[in-house]
Each structure stands twice: as structure tokens, then as C-alpha cells.
Design an enzyme around this catalytic site. Structure first.
Site, PDB file in Angstrom:
ATOM      1  N   HIS A   1       1.252   4.399   4.533  1.00  0.00           N
ATOM      2  CA  HIS A   1       0.639   5.267   3.525  1.00  0.00           C
ATOM      3  C   HIS A   1       1.310   6.636   3.500  1.00  0.00           C
ATOM      4  O   HIS A   1       1.634   7.156   2.429  1.00  0.00           O
ATOM      5  CB  HIS A   1      -0.849   5.456   3.822  1.00  0.00           C
ATOM      6  CG  HIS A   1      -1.689   4.279   3.471  1.00  0.00           C
ATOM      7  ND1 HIS A   1      -3.054   4.311   3.547  1.00  0.00           N
ATOM      8  CD2 HIS A   1      -1.378   3.025   3.056  1.00  0.00           C
ATOM      9  CE1 HIS A   1      -3.556   3.142   3.179  1.00  0.00           C
ATOM     10  NE2 HIS A   1      -2.539   2.342   2.894  1.00  0.00           N
TER      11      HIS A   1
ATOM     12  N   SER B   1       0.820  -1.203   0.000  1.00  0.00           N
ATOM     13  CA  SER B   1       0.000   0.000   0.000  1.00  0.00           C
ATOM     14  C   SER B   1       0.859   1.260   0.000  1.00  0.00           C
ATOM     15  O   SER B   1       0.510   2.259  -0.625  1.00  0.00           O
ATOM     16  CB  SER B   1      -0.935   0.018   1.211  1.00  0.00           C
ATOM     17  OG  SER B   1      -1.856  -1.040   1.119  1.00  0.00           O
TER      18      SER B   1
END
Length: 194
Positions: free
Chosen positions: A148, A90
Site C-alpha cells: 500500500h 492493492s
């Protein structure tokens, strides 16, 4: 934490065992849905990022982003005392998204299930960073918010400064590497020369 940090900066063979998971986590996903969502975002932004960076540079940035975002996740988890797996996929996807949104902030985007609502890439990036900052500060466990953020910040930095500082100045390093390999091959180093 001290043991982990120390081994990254030594020539100890065990450091390879600690670095490998950071690289391999670039391809790790929590679930089939997680993988499908990441692959959809990568597919959506792949043509833009490859046209910006080219294939070779994209692969280098993507793999670097996975390692960097995993490292940021490890640091955040050690700081908060939460010992959960870190999945760098991610974070690497966030690097791609952030790089494209930074270079093309006026591009129009939409959410797959709500195509009637459009917004600019710049606003999307701001919203994602705000969401992940809040998630990290408030201890939400919905996503790996640290990974992230690490990936997004790396993507923004790379397309703004990193390309000039790293990619355009790689020639001396590549030349030195090839010379070193050629010398080792001539001395029976076992490598092959190209």
C-alpha cells in the site's frame, strides 16, 4: 534476497520467471471480498484518473504500480523475515487513489456505508499513509501495508514529477524501439512491422 536481486539485473532467461509474478500480482486478490473492495475503489476513481492521465498513460502507470508495489512488498517481507505472498493489486489501486488525491486534494470523499461523513481527498490520503505506516512499523498483518505504501508513494511521485520526467520524454524511446523492430524485420527477425 541476493539471488533475487541479482537476477533482476542480468540478461539471464530465468529473470523473466522472476519478473512475471510481479506483473501478474497486479491482478491477484486474497479473497472475493478483497477483489470487490479493490474494484469498487478503482471504479470510484477511474474516471478521475483517466481524465488526468488518459487511457494509455493510465494503463502504463497501473501496471508499473503493480510491479513497484509488489517489489516494495517483497523487500519489506524479506527484511522482516515474513515469507507470505505479495498481492500487487492493492498497491496498484493505492497508486490510483494517491494520484487522484494528490492532484485534487480539496475533492470531497465519503465512505460507502457512512455517506453523511465527508472529508477532503488530501486528508484521506494522509490518514491512509499514516495507517499503513503504523501497520508496517508495528507488524500488523491486516493488509500488505508495504505494498500500500509503495503504491501510494509511487502515485504521489508520478503525478508530481513522473509525468514530466517519463511520459513527456517517451518519444525518443518509442522511435528507437520502432526503428529497432523495423531493422530486425528486414533481417528476418520474425517481427512484423506496422
Amino acid at each position: 534476497m541476493r539471488r533475487i536481486m541479482f537476477t533482476y539485473f542480468t540478461s539471464d532467461p530465468s529473470s523473466r520467471a522472476l519478473c512475471s509474478p510481479m506483473l501478474l500480482s497486479t491482478f491477484s486478490h486474497f479473497s472475493l471480498f478483497h477483489m470487490a473492495a479493490n474494484m469498487y475503489v478503482l471504479w470510484s476513481f477511474s474516471s478521475s484518473i483517466v481524465s488526468l492521465l488518459g487511457c494509455e498513460q493510465f494503463i502504463a502507470v497501473y501496471l508499473s504500480a503493480g510491479v513497484i508495489s509488489t517489489f516494495v512488498s517483497y523487500v519489506a517481507k524479506m527484511a522482516t523475515g515474513r515469507f507470505e505472498p505479495s498481492l500487487g493489486a492493492s498497491g496498484a489501486i493505492m497508486t490510483v487513489l494517491a494520484a487522484v488525491c494528490t492532484k485534487m486534494p480539496e475533492a470531497k470523499l465519503a465512505i460507502i456505508f457512512l455517506p453523511m461523513f465527508t472529508f477532503t481527498a488530501g486528508n484521506a490520503l494522509k490518514a491512509i499513509i499514516a495507517f499503513d505506516t503504523a501497520g508496517l512499523a508495528l507488524g500488523w498483518r491486516l493488509f500488505d501495508h508495504a505494498a500500500h505504501l509503495g503504491g501510494a508513494l509511487f502515485g504521489m511521485w508520478y503525478v508530481t514529477y513522473g509525468h514530466e520526467l517519463i511520459w513527456k520524454n517517451r518519444e525518443p524511446l518509442v522511435k528507437a524501439w520502432h526503428e529497432m523492430r523495423t531493422k530486425n524485420t528486414g533481417k528476418g527477425g520474425g517481427g512484423r512491422s506496422n
